[in-house]
Motif scaffolding. Structure first.
Motif, PDB file in Angstrom:
ATOM      1  N   GLU A 197      13.053  23.231 -37.894  1.00  0.00           N
ATOM      2  CA  GLU A 197      13.899  22.253 -38.036  1.00  0.00           C
ATOM      3  C   GLU A 197      13.576  21.530 -39.421  1.00  0.00           C
ATOM      4  O   GLU A 197      12.670  21.475 -39.920  1.00  0.00           O
ATOM      5  N   PHE A 222       4.195  15.092 -25.431  1.00  0.00           N
ATOM      6  CA  PHE A 222       5.333  15.697 -25.925  1.00  0.00           C
ATOM      7  C   PHE A 222       5.258  16.820 -26.658  1.00  0.00           C
ATOM      8  O   PHE A 222       3.977  17.074 -27.140  1.00  0.00           O
ATOM      9  N   GLU A 223       6.337  17.802 -26.815  1.00  0.00           N
ATOM     10  CA  GLU A 223       6.234  19.145 -27.258  1.00  0.00           C
ATOM     11  C   GLU A 223       5.980  18.657 -28.698  1.00  0.00           C
ATOM     12  O   GLU A 223       6.761  18.293 -29.427  1.00  0.00           O
ATOM     13  N   HIS A 237       6.180  19.771 -32.939  1.00  0.00           N
ATOM     14  CA  HIS A 237       7.153  20.410 -33.702  1.00  0.00           C
ATOM     15  C   HIS A 237       6.754  20.602 -35.127  1.00  0.00           C
ATOM     16  O   HIS A 237       5.923  19.902 -35.396  1.00  0.00           O
ATOM     17  N   ALA A 284      11.372  10.429 -35.832  1.00  0.00           N
ATOM     18  CA  ALA A 284      12.811  10.089 -35.105  1.00  0.00           C
ATOM     19  C   ALA A 284      13.406  11.543 -34.894  1.00  0.00           C
ATOM     20  O   ALA A 284      14.352  11.684 -34.015  1.00  0.00           O
ATOM     21  N   THR A 285      13.091  12.584 -35.436  1.00  0.00           N
ATOM     22  CA  THR A 285      13.501  13.921 -35.289  1.00  0.00           C
ATOM     23  C   THR A 285      13.033  14.497 -34.127  1.00  0.00           C
ATOM     24  O   THR A 285      13.504  15.586 -33.809  1.00  0.00           O
ATOM     25  N   VAL A 286      11.772  13.887 -33.583  1.00  0.00           N
ATOM     26  CA  VAL A 286      11.418  14.790 -32.399  1.00  0.00           C
ATOM     27  C   VAL A 286      11.841  13.695 -31.015  1.00  0.00           C
ATOM     28  O   VAL A 286      11.400  12.590 -31.077  1.00  0.00           O
ATOM     29  N   ASN A 287      12.159  14.536 -30.145  1.00  0.00           N
ATOM     30  CA  ASN A 287      12.589  13.753 -28.733  1.00  0.00           C
ATOM     31  C   ASN A 287      11.451  13.430 -27.931  1.00  0.00           C
ATOM     32  O   ASN A 287      10.418  14.316 -28.182  1.00  0.00           O
ATOM     33  N   GLY A 288      11.372  12.380 -27.272  1.00  0.00           N
ATOM     34  CA  GLY A 288      10.474  12.073 -26.305  1.00  0.00           C
ATOM     35  C   GLY A 288       9.070  11.408 -26.876  1.00  0.00           C
ATOM     36  O   GLY A 288       8.054  11.244 -26.209  1.00  0.00           O
ATOM     37  N   SER A 338       7.183   7.858 -27.583  1.00  0.00           N
ATOM     38  CA  SER A 338       7.350   6.519 -27.519  1.00  0.00           C
ATOM     39  C   SER A 338       6.249   6.049 -28.347  1.00  0.00           C
ATOM     40  O   SER A 338       5.116   6.595 -28.511  1.00  0.00           O
TER      41      SER A 338
END
Ligand code: SF4
Ligand code: SF4
Length: 500
Positions: A35, A311-312, A314, A329-333, A335
């Protein structure tokens, strides 16, 4: 290709059997390609290296392109050129303080979203370049050691040439918990690592290249083997070797490699070059060297592992200067509430509170997000777990007690200055005692370094002699006409070139 069966290691440390197996609990997801992040702005520090800051060469309002030099060393200074990783406009030049205590100017660039490259960035048609040319490219590209302190790579090359080493070591031993970016780099672009290693060997003037790999990283081995075999004919003048190491943290550290490979305990004034006849480069640094040679692209981006609990993880390629908040901000989930953000790896990184203005640098391999947990601190229960795992064979619990009670002479006699701030003792202590914080700070103070500034403050003070060679002198070293002629005779074996 047959490789030796021997497995190298050092005593103690931590392996998956006794504590630090949580990297296996964090799955990495990725697309076929890594990514990439394209931030709206970057904050580019002028010092991301062992040494002193570069001086901005651009002005507010000026347009810049990818690969353009925006910071240059003052003549005679131990600074490294800085290049932009995005195209856009210089919005601001201001002083910033990095989490490691470095205070330096930073060039803030706002993206034009066009991703325009500087005219000097182009794939080199003929990569059959001379050794002296490689050295010039590596210096101008602003390449520094990307796995640690950020020593300018040209200074390492020249120190190795001065000391007369017999091989280069390519350090592929990334084994901090959760960290994965070097492995990703090897698996995605092994041919760049192999070609970069040959180029660096040529620049140093040796023909032997040893890759250092953890025995558990079968994918790294397969990727490198494949790259070597595909190009075997091109490298006939070079001897490749693979050295396998047991999976154990902190095996990739400089001193631990010396212990494992050479059974040598490096003293403060010794280096791998001076004591063991070898010079070591991190595999991401090697990649950056080949990118500079083949694509004429200076060091403008790097892979960063974004990782943590819940979270997973990256791996993301980001322009250097991307802020931590843009990266997260590029990685979902992820917090941010109830989490601590760590600039670096979770054992050795530094907690930050201003991710909007904290950039990743040439040496930032990870950003970690870990839960805010108040670890209950209690008295030492004399379990000796810290002593059993300290890779420098110190007694952290005992040292902590001496330092806390102000018996500093005794702490020094007990070897506190050998602490490498690996963080294992704090991690493993069941009483939650911050052993690393106390011992590493004390060790730094003994060496005349301020807390948090580590080697950088040391180098700012001008005390940069290691292994009997002044890094500044070799960084500045100009090649005489005789040397250039001699080294120009060493032709790198690409595109039909013949090694000598
Ligand atoms: S932080 Fe220092 S004292 Fe603690 S385990 Fe690592 S080297 Fe030993
Ligand atoms: S690990 Fe903690 S509790 Fe155990 S001996 Fe060391 S300091 Fe004491």
């Amino acid at each position: 290709m047959p490789w030796a069966e021997k497995r190298y290691s050092f005593h103690k440390g931590s392996n998956s059997d006794n504590a630090l197996d949580f990297s296996k609990r964090s799955s990495f997801i990725r697309d076929i390609l890594l990514e990439k992040v394209y931030p709206n702005r970057i904050v580019l520090p002028m010092q991301m290296n062992f040494g002193v800051p570069a001086v901005p060469t651009v002005e507010v309002g000026e347009s810049v392109t990818i690969g353009q030099c925006v910071g240059a060393p003052r003549p005679g200074s131990f600074a490294v050129p800085v290049h932009s990783g995005i195209s856009g406009t210089v919005k601001e030049i201001r002083d910033i303080t990095l989490p490691n205590g470095i205070r330096c100017p930073a060039v803030v660039i706002e993206s034009d979203r066009k991703r325009t490259f500087h005219s000097s960035v182009y794939p080199r048609q003929d990569v059959n370049v001379s050794a002296s040319k490689v050295r010039g490219i590596v210096k101008d590209a602003g390449i520094v050691g990307m796995g640690g302190e950020g020593i300018p790579t040209i200074a390492k090359i020249n120190r190795a040439r001065n000391l007369g080493v017999n091989r280069i070591l390519v350090n592929c031993l990334q084994n901090e918990p959760f960290a994965n970016c070097d492995h990703m780099r090897i698996c995605e672009t092994p041919e760049y690592i192999v070609m970069g290693a040959v180029a660096l060997a040529g620049a140093v003037g040796v023909s032997r290249i040893d890759f250092l790999i953890s025995e558990s990283r079968k994918d790294d081995l397969a990727a490198l083997q494949n790259a070597m075999e595909l190009s075997a004919g091109d490298y006939s003048g070079y001897a490749f070797n693979i050295k396998f190491f047991k999976e154990r943290f902190p095996q990739g550290y400089y001193g631990m490699v010396a212990k494992a490979l050479y059974d040598v305990d490096l003293q403060e004034d010794e280096t791998l070059e001076s004591r063991c006849g070898a010079v070591m480069f991190n595999c991401s640094t090697v990649y950056a060297c080949w990118e500079a040679i083949a694509d004429n692209l200076p060091l403008t981006s790097r892979i960063v592992t974004v990782t943590g609990a819940n979270f997973e993880s990256h791996n993301v390629i980001a322009p250097i200067g991307t802020t931590v908040s843009d990266l997260l901000a590029t990685v979902n989930g992820i917090s941010r509430s109830n989490n601590r953000i760590i600039w670096g790896n979770c054992l050795t990184g530094l907690e930050i509170t201003d991710p909007e203005n904290t950039p990743i640098t040439k040496t930032t391999s990870a950003v970690s997000v870990i839960p805010k947990k108040e670890i209950p601190v209690s008295s030492c229960i004399k379990c000796l777990k810290c002593t059993e795992t300290c890779p420098e064979e110190l007694e952290p619990g005992f040292l902590y007690d001496l330092i806390r009670r102000g018996i500093t002479n005794r702490a020094e006699d007990e070897g506190a200055r050998k602490c490498i701030a690996c963080g294992i003792c704090s991690y493993i202590c069941p009483s939650g005692i911050d052993l690393t914080g106390a011992i590493a700070s004390f060790a730094a103070s003994l060496k005349g370094r301020e807390k948090g500034k580590a080697f950088y403050a040391y180098s700012n003070a001008g005390k940069i002699d290691l292994g009997g060679i002044s890094l500044l002198e070799v960084y500045e070293e100009e090649e005489t006409e005789e040397q250039v002629t001699e080294s120009d005779g060493f032709v790198l074996p690409f595109e039909g070139g013949k090694p000598v």
